[in-house]
Design a protein around this motif. Structure first.
Motif, mmCIF file in Angstrom:
data_model
loop_
_atom_site.group_PDB
_atom_site.id
_atom_site.type_symbol
_atom_site.label_atom_id
_atom_site.label_comp_id
_atom_site.label_asym_id
_atom_site.label_seq_id
_atom_site.Cartn_x
_atom_site.Cartn_y
_atom_site.Cartn_z
ATOM 1 N N PRO A 32 -35.943 59.474 -26.703
ATOM 2 C CA PRO A 32 -35.996 60.910 -26.237
ATOM 3 C C PRO A 32 -36.815 61.163 -24.999
ATOM 4 C CG PRO A 32 -37.401 60.719 -28.080
ATOM 5 C CD PRO A 32 -36.594 59.428 -28.058
ATOM 6 N N CYS A 33 -37.502 59.875 -24.543
ATOM 7 C CA CYS A 33 -38.432 59.932 -23.424
ATOM 8 C C CYS A 33 -37.649 59.616 -22.127
ATOM 9 C CB CYS A 33 -39.486 58.996 -23.501
ATOM 10 S SG CYS A 33 -40.246 58.919 -25.117
ATOM 11 N N ASP A 34 -38.259 60.073 -21.009
ATOM 12 C CA ASP A 34 -37.571 60.120 -19.866
ATOM 13 C C ASP A 34 -38.432 58.937 -19.068
ATOM 14 O OD1 ASP A 34 -35.677 62.216 -19.944
ATOM 15 O OD2 ASP A 34 -37.207 63.576 -19.260
ATOM 16 N N ALA A 35 -37.575 58.109 -18.423
ATOM 17 C CA ALA A 35 -38.272 57.035 -17.380
ATOM 18 C C ALA A 35 -38.061 57.487 -16.170
ATOM 19 C CB ALA A 35 -37.651 55.771 -18.106
ATOM 20 N N THR A 36 -39.211 57.420 -15.308
ATOM 21 C CA THR A 36 -38.845 57.690 -13.758
ATOM 22 C C THR A 36 -39.519 56.483 -13.064
ATOM 23 O OG1 THR A 36 -38.965 60.145 -14.528
ATOM 24 C CG2 THR A 36 -39.491 59.279 -12.111
ATOM 25 N N VAL A 37 -38.511 55.719 -12.350
ATOM 26 C CA VAL A 37 -38.929 54.788 -11.585
ATOM 27 C C VAL A 37 -39.860 55.273 -10.277
ATOM 28 C CG1 VAL A 37 -38.122 52.663 -10.166
ATOM 29 C CG2 VAL A 37 -36.882 53.337 -12.457
ATOM 30 N N LEU A 38 -41.022 54.697 -10.173
ATOM 31 C CA LEU A 38 -41.813 54.877 -9.215
ATOM 32 C C LEU A 38 -41.759 54.074 -7.906
ATOM 33 C CD1 LEU A 38 -45.173 55.645 -11.086
ATOM 34 C CD2 LEU A 38 -43.436 57.309 -10.307
ATOM 35 N N VAL A 74 -42.169 49.565 -11.607
ATOM 36 C CA VAL A 74 -43.094 50.455 -12.276
ATOM 37 C C VAL A 74 -42.563 51.792 -12.319
ATOM 38 C CG1 VAL A 74 -45.076 51.375 -11.631
ATOM 39 C CG2 VAL A 74 -44.733 49.178 -11.042
ATOM 40 N N PHE A 75 -42.725 52.239 -13.552
ATOM 41 C CA PHE A 75 -42.041 53.598 -13.965
ATOM 42 C C PHE A 75 -43.002 54.473 -14.794
ATOM 43 C CE2 PHE A 75 -40.941 50.367 -16.921
ATOM 44 C CZ PHE A 75 -41.033 50.779 -18.089
ATOM 45 N N ALA A 79 -29.017 46.297 -13.938
ATOM 46 C CA ALA A 79 -29.580 47.592 -14.134
ATOM 47 C C ALA A 79 -30.868 47.480 -14.659
ATOM 48 C CB ALA A 79 -28.483 48.496 -14.454
ATOM 49 N N PHE A 80 -31.714 48.380 -14.348
ATOM 50 C CA PHE A 80 -33.029 48.339 -15.165
ATOM 51 C C PHE A 80 -32.702 49.131 -16.562
ATOM 52 C CE2 PHE A 80 -36.713 51.517 -16.270
ATOM 53 C CZ PHE A 80 -37.382 50.539 -16.726
#
Length: 132
Positions: A36-42, A56-57, A79-80
């Motif tokens: 349920p968590c969001d991962a945002t690539v930084l 890094v995310f 793909a990550f």
């Protein structure tokens, strides 16, 4: 009449089992259903040989869970995926990390002082990780 009701019940049960099987398959093959968590690539940093990147995310899991910063190794051209590329570094909070490749198989990660870490692997497969 009774045979008609049994036939309807069988069809309904078959339909329910089919739907449950489809949902089960989706849950096993799609990590977004399980997680349920969001991962945002930084950011990302590619190794000198161009074969691997450090990704890094940030992870965010809702209002009751604080942000955290994570890093994973991902082969170029793939793909990550958190399932296929689990993090080797997990830090509490939002952070900018300094990434320097010493060699194609050794990476230096600059992390802020006094940051709570949940995971800091020193190696991943054939890769060496040094924290500064």
């Amino acid at each position: 009449m009774r045979d008609l009701n049994i036939s309807k019940i069988r069809h309904i049960l078959f339909f329910i089992i089919f739907i449950l099987a489809v949902l089960g398959y989706m849950a096993l093959t799609d990590e977004s259903i399980l997680d349920p968590c969001d991962a945002t690539v930084l950011s990302s940093s590619t190794a000198p040989d161009g074969r691997t990147s450090v990704i890094v995310f940030e992870r965010e899991c809702g209002a009751t869970t604080p942000f955290n910063t994570q890093a994973s190794l991902v082969p170029i051209g793939k793909a990550f995926s958190l399932q296929k590329n689990p993090p080797f570094l997990i830090l509490s909070g939002k952070h900018t990390l300094g990434i320097t490749w010493a060699t194609p198989s050794a990476v230096e990660i600059g992390i802020p002082n006094e940051v709570k870490s949940f995971k800091k692997d020193q190696s991943v497969g054939d890769f060496t990780i040094v924290y500064k």
